[in-house]
Design a protein around this motif. Structure first.
Motif, PDB file in Angstrom:
ATOM      1  N   UNK A 119      54.452 -20.077  89.571  1.00 43.63           N
ATOM      2  CA  UNK A 119      53.919 -21.439  89.466  1.00 43.63           C
ATOM      3  C   UNK A 119      52.982 -21.608  88.281  1.00 43.63           C
TER       4      UNK A 119
ATOM      5  N   UNK B 277      40.071 -27.844  80.612  1.00 50.20           N
ATOM      6  CA  UNK B 277      38.897 -27.542  81.409  1.00 50.20           C
ATOM      7  C   UNK B 277      37.958 -26.604  80.661  1.00 50.20           C
TER       8      UNK B 277
ATOM      9  N   UNK C 204      49.112 -13.074  83.965  1.00 50.17           N
ATOM     10  CA  UNK C 204      48.083 -12.753  84.950  1.00 50.17           C
ATOM     11  C   UNK C 204      47.657 -14.004  85.697  1.00 50.17           C
TER      12      UNK C 204
ATOM     13  N   UNK D  24      47.611 -16.287  78.719  1.00 49.23           N
ATOM     14  CA  UNK D  24      47.530 -15.068  79.510  1.00 49.23           C
ATOM     15  C   UNK D  24      47.866 -15.327  80.985  1.00 49.23           C
TER      16      UNK D  24
ATOM     17  N   UNK E  67      56.280 -12.946  94.315  1.00 46.31           N
ATOM     18  CA  UNK E  67      55.498 -12.199  95.299  1.00 46.31           C
ATOM     19  C   UNK E  67      54.054 -12.069  94.841  1.00 46.31           C
ATOM     20  N   UNK E  68      53.138 -11.792  95.766  1.00 48.20           N
ATOM     21  CA  UNK E  68      51.748 -11.586  95.340  1.00 48.20           C
ATOM     22  C   UNK E  68      51.632 -10.345  94.475  1.00 48.20           C
TER      23      UNK E  68
ATOM     24  N   UNK F  16      44.596 -28.383  88.530  1.00 48.17           N
ATOM     25  CA  UNK F  16      45.335 -28.000  87.331  1.00 48.17           C
ATOM     26  C   UNK F  16      46.753 -28.585  87.323  1.00 48.17           C
TER      27      UNK F  16
ATOM     28  N   UNK G  89      43.383 -16.397  76.207  1.00 50.55           N
ATOM     29  CA  UNK G  89      43.167 -16.307  77.659  1.00 50.55           C
ATOM     30  C   UNK G  89      43.953 -17.388  78.411  1.00 50.55           C
TER      31      UNK G  89
ATOM     32  N   UNK H  91      43.309 -25.072  91.768  1.00 49.89           N
ATOM     33  CA  UNK H  91      44.717 -24.996  91.379  1.00 49.89           C
ATOM     34  C   UNK H  91      45.381 -26.371  91.486  1.00 49.89           C
TER      35      UNK H  91
ATOM     36  N   UNK I 189      50.024 -26.624  83.498  1.00 47.65           N
ATOM     37  CA  UNK I 189      48.860 -25.897  84.000  1.00 47.65           C
ATOM     38  C   UNK I 189      48.071 -25.297  82.844  1.00 47.65           C
TER      39      UNK I 189
ATOM     40  N   UNK J 139      46.094 -28.007  81.105  1.00 47.40           N
ATOM     41  CA  UNK J 139      44.960 -28.416  81.928  1.00 47.40           C
ATOM     42  C   UNK J 139      43.876 -27.355  81.950  1.00 47.40           C
ATOM     43  N   UNK J 140      44.274 -26.103  81.946  1.00 41.78           N
ATOM     44  CA  UNK J 140      43.286 -25.028  81.926  1.00 41.78           C
ATOM     45  C   UNK J 140      42.507 -25.059  80.607  1.00 41.78           C
TER      46      UNK J 140
ATOM     47  N   UNK K   2      39.318 -22.265  95.454  1.00 41.85           N
ATOM     48  CA  UNK K   2      40.372 -21.846  94.524  1.00 41.85           C
ATOM     49  C   UNK K   2      41.578 -22.762  94.638  1.00 41.85           C
TER      50      UNK K   2
ATOM     51  N   UNK L  42      46.519 -14.270  88.454  1.00 44.43           N
ATOM     52  CA  UNK L  42      45.321 -14.037  89.272  1.00 44.43           C
ATOM     53  C   UNK L  42      44.035 -14.382  88.523  1.00 44.43           C
ATOM     54  N   UNK L  43      44.101 -14.576  87.208  1.00 43.87           N
ATOM     55  CA  UNK L  43      42.905 -14.961  86.465  1.00 43.87           C
ATOM     56  C   UNK L  43      42.348 -16.299  86.932  1.00 43.87           C
ATOM     57  N   UNK L  44      43.190 -17.163  87.473  1.00 43.71           N
ATOM     58  CA  UNK L  44      42.674 -18.408  88.037  1.00 43.71           C
ATOM     59  C   UNK L  44      42.806 -18.420  89.558  1.00 43.71           C
ATOM     60  N   UNK L  45      43.027 -17.252  90.129  1.00 48.05           N
ATOM     61  CA  UNK L  45      43.063 -17.158  91.583  1.00 48.05           C
ATOM     62  C   UNK L  45      44.405 -17.485  92.189  1.00 48.05           C
ATOM     63  N   UNK L  46      45.438 -17.653  91.358  1.00 47.90           N
ATOM     64  CA  UNK L  46      46.783 -17.900  91.884  1.00 47.90           C
ATOM     65  C   UNK L  46      47.362 -16.566  92.339  1.00 47.90           C
ATOM     66  N   UNK L  47      47.671 -16.485  93.609  1.00 53.98           N
ATOM     67  CA  UNK L  47      48.069 -15.196  94.166  1.00 53.98           C
ATOM     68  C   UNK L  47      49.561 -14.923  93.949  1.00 53.98           C
ATOM     69  N   UNK L  48      49.944 -14.782  92.712  1.00 54.50           N
ATOM     70  CA  UNK L  48      51.317 -14.427  92.386  1.00 54.50           C
ATOM     71  C   UNK L  48      51.280 -13.325  91.333  1.00 54.50           C
TER      72      UNK L  48
END
Lengths: 174, 446
Positions: free
Chosen positions: B179, B191, B283, B279, A127-128, A38, B276, A35, B184, B187-188, A31, B285-291
């Motif tokens: 972020x 892809x 969200x 989006x 924050x997460x 990207x 998407x 990122x 981004x 680029x998404x 992951x 987290x749709x690409x695994x970004x933990x924010x």
């Protein structure tokens, strides 16, 4: 009908024993790499054009390294070094020639050493999320209700699963 | 003395010379691009001249929102000051330039060095784009005093910042960064379409145009996703983007119902990619970004502000930055914020016609305010004390001590005044300062 079904079943069983699910840290690494991808400005050759613009010049080494900004013929009014192509100051020359990455600059700025309640770039990140991540099919973008057993990427149906298995599965996994 | 105004963004520089009459700024790509077709290199404003933009190779001065490549940046700036754009004598001008939020101190020094040692400006002022917004018209309403508590959401190329401003000063302890930015998203999309249709991995320029012309923020993600799923060929969402034909020099465009295709036209089908991709702002987290998404981050940022003023911040949220141009952006943010805001708070979101140049226009007014000269650092001051001069004068995140004191002091000596503020806030709210979507008792989530 019956034997066929049995055979299919058997094949799945066999697969299940050989397939090893990826460890969580491997997936986290994947992951992160995605990122980072990207953030790229260009897909191919991420570093070739960063120092020298023309292929034949390549990247000079050391102090004499070429810059792109002083090769242009522009007419800027005034008497500044930029306008007159005068010798630039040491500070400016250093900044032009020695390019640093953001990571190096953050390191150099020592913002990590500031008191913990000081707001800085490092502490300003959002924050997460309070909710578990939503899974979307990595092939078509619909809800991804299933996960690949090998690489745990989400997919939505058998169709997308086969596309995933043929093209993507394990490709990005190291 | 003329003042040069540079809203120095990571994707484009909004540039102009301050005169009495305001003109729209020149928008200059902040990049050095190499075209594979004609083997030429284009700097900044020259990119507009480039006809062969297939496989444009970019060199950007900014990395993750911060200026790191000064060689490329100087090449672009030189072009702007030269007679090809403004033809301005920098040695007898003043400069206002924007910098990213939380700009690193060592990078700030290089800004000073370039401004005074390379271009020898007479004086300059460096600030973040959001800090200019109080001088602009984004929040202004007829017959109302300017709002004292505002939240600026600046969603740009590199990232999205939530910037609360109190009495004209940024509250740095509550500034938060998501972020996710335009780069981004492009680029998404690159892809996704490369995986699903054509290989477009090298076509940043084209895909960026596809993004700008097709993408929107869904106000009902679930439903839109089902619509696209039910009939991928024919549904109200699907669009066809006709890719540019470089041999005949025809630009790419969205196919209209009456468009007749020729045999050579190549089509990029935009189905759920249309929503998407943006989006991700809501969200990550749709690409695994933990924010957390934008709305949750705004709520988090406001929760860090003095509790008795939070209601005013909820009622004064403004959008700037290119991503605010996505259709549906405001509506989606509005509906998500309403579920997060306290029951007794009204959420009001301000937007403007051109969120990209809003900071420029605000900075323009700032330069024309009478006190502007007192904010700048002059070349003489720099010659005497170097970057210390700008450290002393420019207000940014390092001036936290004073900010801390202000927050501490606020409750005691200003007790009376704050009550007035509050009643003012109530007044403002009751007068409903925007197109109010009637608040039907927002439900709390937790």
């Amino acid at each position: 009908m019956a034997p066929k079904r049995a055979r299919v079943y058997y094949a799945r069983e066999a697969n299940a024993t050989t397939i090893q699910a990826l460890a969580a840290e491997v997936i986290a690494k994947r992951t992160k790499r995605h990122l980072d991808e990207l953030e790229r400005s260009n897909y191919s050759a991420p570093n070739t054009l960063l120092t020298g613009e023309d292929a034949e010049e390549g990247h000079g080494r050391g102090r004499a390294r070429q810059t792109i900004s002083d090769k242009r013929t522009l007419n800027i009014p005034g008497t500044s070094p930029a306008a007159k192509k005068k010798k630039t100051t040491h500070n400016v020359r250093t900044a032009l020639v020695y390019r640093k990455t953001l990571a190096e600059l953050i390191d150099e700025s020592k913002i990590a050493n500031l008191p913990p309640d000081d707001p800085t770039y490092l502490r300003a990140a959002a924050p997460p999320s309070a909710y578990p991540p939503r899974m979307l099919c990595t092939v078509c973008g619909y809800w991804g209700h299933y996960k690949c057993r090998r690489c745990s990427m989400a997919y939505c149906d058998q169709n997308c699963e086969s596309v995933h298995a043929e093209t993507r599965c394990e490709k990005r996994v190291m | 003395m003329p003042t040069v105004l540079l809203d120095n963004g990571a994707s484009s520089i909004k540039a102009g010379i301050v005169k009495l009459q305001q003109e729209p700024p020149r928008i200059i790509p902040n990049a050095v691009a190499r075209s594979k077709g004609d083997k030429k290199t284009y700097f900044g404003h020259e990119i507009a001249r480039c006809n062969d933009y297939s496989e444009l190779h970019y060199r950007l001065p900014f990395e993750k929102g911060y200026l790191v490549d000064w060689d490329a940046q100087k090449a672009v700036w030189d072009g702007i000051f030269s007679d090809e754009v403004f033809g301005i004598d920098t040695t007898s001008s003043s400069l206002l330039i924007t910098e990213p939020y939380f700009n690193l101190p060592n990078i700030q020094e290089v800004y000073d060095q370039f401004v005074f040692e390379e271009y020898e400006f007479e004086s300059y002022y460096r600030c973040t784009p959001a800090s200019m917004i109080p001088y602009g018209t984004l929040f202004s309403q007829a017959d109302l005093p300017p709002a004292e508590c505002i939240v600026v959401i600046d969603s740009g190329f590199s990232f999205t910042h939530i910037v609360p401003i109190m009495n004209g000063e940024i509250v740095w302890t509550a500034v938060k960064r998501l972020d996710v930015g335009g780069k981004l998203l492009t680029n998404q999309l690159k892809e996704l379409s490369s995986f699903r249709q054509w290989n477009m991995m090298e076509e940043t320029y084209i895909i960026n145009d596809v993004k700008e012309s097709c993408c929107y923020v869904s106000t009902n993600f679930k439903e839109d996703l089902e619509t696209c799923r039910a009939d991928p060929k024919r549904n109200p969402i699907v669009q066809e983007y006709i890719l540019p034909d470089l041999s005949t020099n025809r630009k790419g465009r969205v196919r209209q119902p009456d468009d007749i295709l020729t045999d050579t036209d190549q089509i990029l089908v935009m189905n759920n990619e249309r929503f998407t991709v943006p989006e991700l702002i809501f969200h990550p987290d749709d690409i695994g970004l933990n924010q957390a998404g934008l709305a949750a981050t705004v709520a988090f940022s406001i929760s860090l502000l003095p509790s008795d003023l939070q209601g005013m911040f909820w009622a004064n949220i403004g959008l700037i930055g290119g991503n605010a141009k996505f259709a549906g952006f405001r509506d989606r943010l509005m509906s998500e914020l309403q579920t997060l805001a306290p029951v007794d708070c009204e959420v009001v979101i301000y937007e403007c016609d051109d969120p990209i140049t809003e900071a420029y226009r605000a900075a323009f007014s700032f330069v024309n305010t009478p006190g502007f000269e007192s904010h700048v650092v002059t070349r003489a001051e720099y010659a005497e004390s170097g970057s210390n001069a700008s450290r002393k004068k420019f207000h940014d995140w390092k001036h936290r001590e004073s900010e801390k004191e202000k927050l501490k002091e606020a409750p005691k000596p200003k007790g009376k005044q704050r009550e007035e503020d509050r009643s003012q806030a109530v007044n403002k709210i009751s007068r409903t300062r925007s197109k109010p979507t009637t608040v039907t008792a927002p439900s709390r989530r937790r």
